[in-house]
Design a protein around this motif. Structure first.
Motif, PDB file in Angstrom:
ATOM      1  N   VAL A  55       0.823  -1.095  -0.003  1.00  0.00           N
ATOM      2  CA  VAL A  55      -0.021   0.029   0.064  1.00  0.00           C
ATOM      3  C   VAL A  55       1.059   1.289   0.079  1.00  0.00           C
ATOM      4  N   THR A  57       1.099   5.775  -1.004  1.00  0.00           N
ATOM      5  CA  THR A  57       0.056   7.018  -1.200  1.00  0.00           C
ATOM      6  C   THR A  57       0.962   8.067  -1.995  1.00  0.00           C
ATOM      7  N   LEU A  78      -4.492   6.902  -2.405  1.00  0.00           N
ATOM      8  CA  LEU A  78      -4.085   5.532  -2.005  1.00  0.00           C
ATOM      9  C   LEU A  78      -3.845   4.561  -3.011  1.00  0.00           C
ATOM     10  N   THR A  80      -3.091   0.317  -4.039  1.00  0.00           N
ATOM     11  CA  THR A  80      -2.732  -1.071  -3.430  1.00  0.00           C
ATOM     12  C   THR A  80      -2.370  -1.887  -4.677  1.00  0.00           C
ATOM     13  N   SER A  88      -6.477   1.980  -6.787  1.00  0.00           N
ATOM     14  CA  SER A  88      -6.123   2.929  -6.225  1.00  0.00           C
ATOM     15  C   SER A  88      -7.460   3.860  -6.112  1.00  0.00           C
ATOM     16  N   ARG A 178      -7.791  -0.646   3.908  1.00  0.00           N
ATOM     17  CA  ARG A 178      -6.697  -0.149   3.365  1.00  0.00           C
ATOM     18  C   ARG A 178      -5.970   1.007   3.819  1.00  0.00           C
ATOM     19  N   ASP A 181      -4.201   0.207   6.780  1.00  0.00           N
ATOM     20  CA  ASP A 181      -2.786   0.055   6.201  1.00  0.00           C
ATOM     21  C   ASP A 181      -1.981   1.325   6.242  1.00  0.00           C
ATOM     22  N   TYR A 182      -2.366   2.346   5.653  1.00  0.00           N
ATOM     23  CA  TYR A 182      -1.932   3.692   5.405  1.00  0.00           C
ATOM     24  C   TYR A 182      -1.547   4.348   6.786  1.00  0.00           C
TER      25      TYR A 182
END
Ligand code: GCU
Length: 363
Positions: A55, A57, A78, A80, A88, A178, A181-182
């Protein structure tokens, strides 16, 4: 009074494995929870899309002095990567500058508008919360597109959807994960206190997201109703036959077999709430939202309580009666409010959710 009503519903048991053996210990519950999550994938929401291998950005825009200089605003994309595919979506982050490591609310939004009538950014950041928000239509379109666009297009297996093929609620929930995750890569927020919140179909999504991802410490389903937090057996207003006819793409194809046959379901919606235990869930309901049915929503929390108790938690603290307008039950790990008015994500709901999160902040 409540006891008898609930007994008459004859709900599937949380503390009993599918083979009929009892769930007695915390370890038993961990196995039972897995069984429940698999069952809900198979019968309702469809299988979870894979977690991405990567992941990342990019920042497209930034305002260090947003909202009278009180907020850092960042407009990101973002990205992935999974199974040799890239997906994204746009993500907007708002961090109050004068709070050290704020708690974060991931808001799954109906519209890309910021602020929005459901998302009063300045009032939220003024309360000391960070917000990370994305629009659900940027993940998978909320219409019958034959699963050709966005994440739905990438996950599509064949021409005809069947069995436990992933529904769109599960895809929107995947996107919320997700965002976690970020957020885990940022050091200016409180990682222990990450919440997921949404209204109505996105309230259902907020429950699914927290059920399948233990990194969410709080789930705030607002007016989530049918196939969200409302018990389906005995429910007023919307039922499976309505929801699977109008919104078949929210679910896996297996779900529609229960239309008009709710009593045959080996689950009900208290399974979804209980799968979040021992973490926090706090529901917003509205008295005129009869399509969602606040009383049936309330019952889910009452029956999910036994799992919290098994895990040594307070569970749901409430009186022995159905809720009345103005009720706020925030003492336990399961919270609930019933407000005046109709189906909407109102300021009142936001304030109650933020009260709950402040009260139960994990230190
Ligand atoms: C419809 C649907 C509900 C849903 C709501 C919403 O009314 O029947 O299940 O919660 O839309 O998302 O606003």
């Amino acid at each position: 009074m409540l006891k008898e009503t609930i007994e008459n519903l004859d709900l599937p048991k949380l503390l009993e494995f599918a083979d009929g053996s009892p769930v007695r210990t915390v370890e038993d519950w961990q196995r039972r929870r897995k069984e429940i999550l698999e069952l809900l994938c198979e019968e309702v929401y469809g299988i979870c899309p894979p977690a991405p291998e990567k992941v990342s950005t990019i920042v497209n825009g930034e305002n260090e002095n947003a909202y009278a200089g009180k907020v850092l605003e960042q407009n990101l994309t973002l990205f992935t990567e999974f199974d040799n595919k890239t997906f994204s979506f746009p993500l907007n982050v708002f961090i109050p500058k004068f709070v050290k490591k704020p708690m974060v609310i991931i808001y799954i939004a109906f519209r890309p508008n910021i602020p929005d009538r459901y998302l009063p950014i300045e009032e939220i950041t003024d309360e000391g919360f960070a917000v990370a928000t994305f629009c659900y239509n940027d993940i998978a379109a909320d219409r019958e597109d034959n699963f050709t666009e966005g994440l739905a297009g990438l996950l599509k297996k064949g021409d005809v959807r069947a069995g436990n093929d992933t529904g769109k609620i599960m895809m929107w929930a995947w996107a919320a994960s997700r965002v976690v995750d970020y957020l885990e890569t940022r050091d200016d927020i409180d990682h222990k206190n990450i919440a997921v919140m949404g209204h109505s179909r996105l309230g259902k999504t907020a429950l699914v997201a927290a059920a399948y991802d233990e990194r969410f410490a709080f789930s705030f389903p607002n007016n989530s109703g049918c196939s969200g937090d409302a018990i389906t057996r005995g429910k007023e207003g919307e039922r499976i036959e309505h929801i699977t006819k109008t919104f078949p793409y929210w679910f896996c194809p297996n779900y529609k077999k229960y239309a008009g046959r709710e009593k045959e379901m080996p689950f009900d919606q208290h399974f979804l709430v209980a799968a979040i235990a021992p973490r926090f869930v706090c529901a917003g309901t509205a008295v005129e939202d009869t399509w969602a049915d606040p009383n049936s929503q309330y019952i889910s929390y009452i029956v999910a309580d036994e799992v919290y108790k098994l895990l040594g938690k307070k569970g749901f603290v409430h009186p022995d009666r159905f809720p009345e307008v103005g009720d706020i039950f925030h003492e336990g790990d399961l919270g609930f409010h019933l407000r005046a008015g109709t189906h909407f994500h109102s300021r009142y709901d936001w304030l109650r959710f933020m009260d709950f999160m402040k009260k139960h902040r994990i230190t």
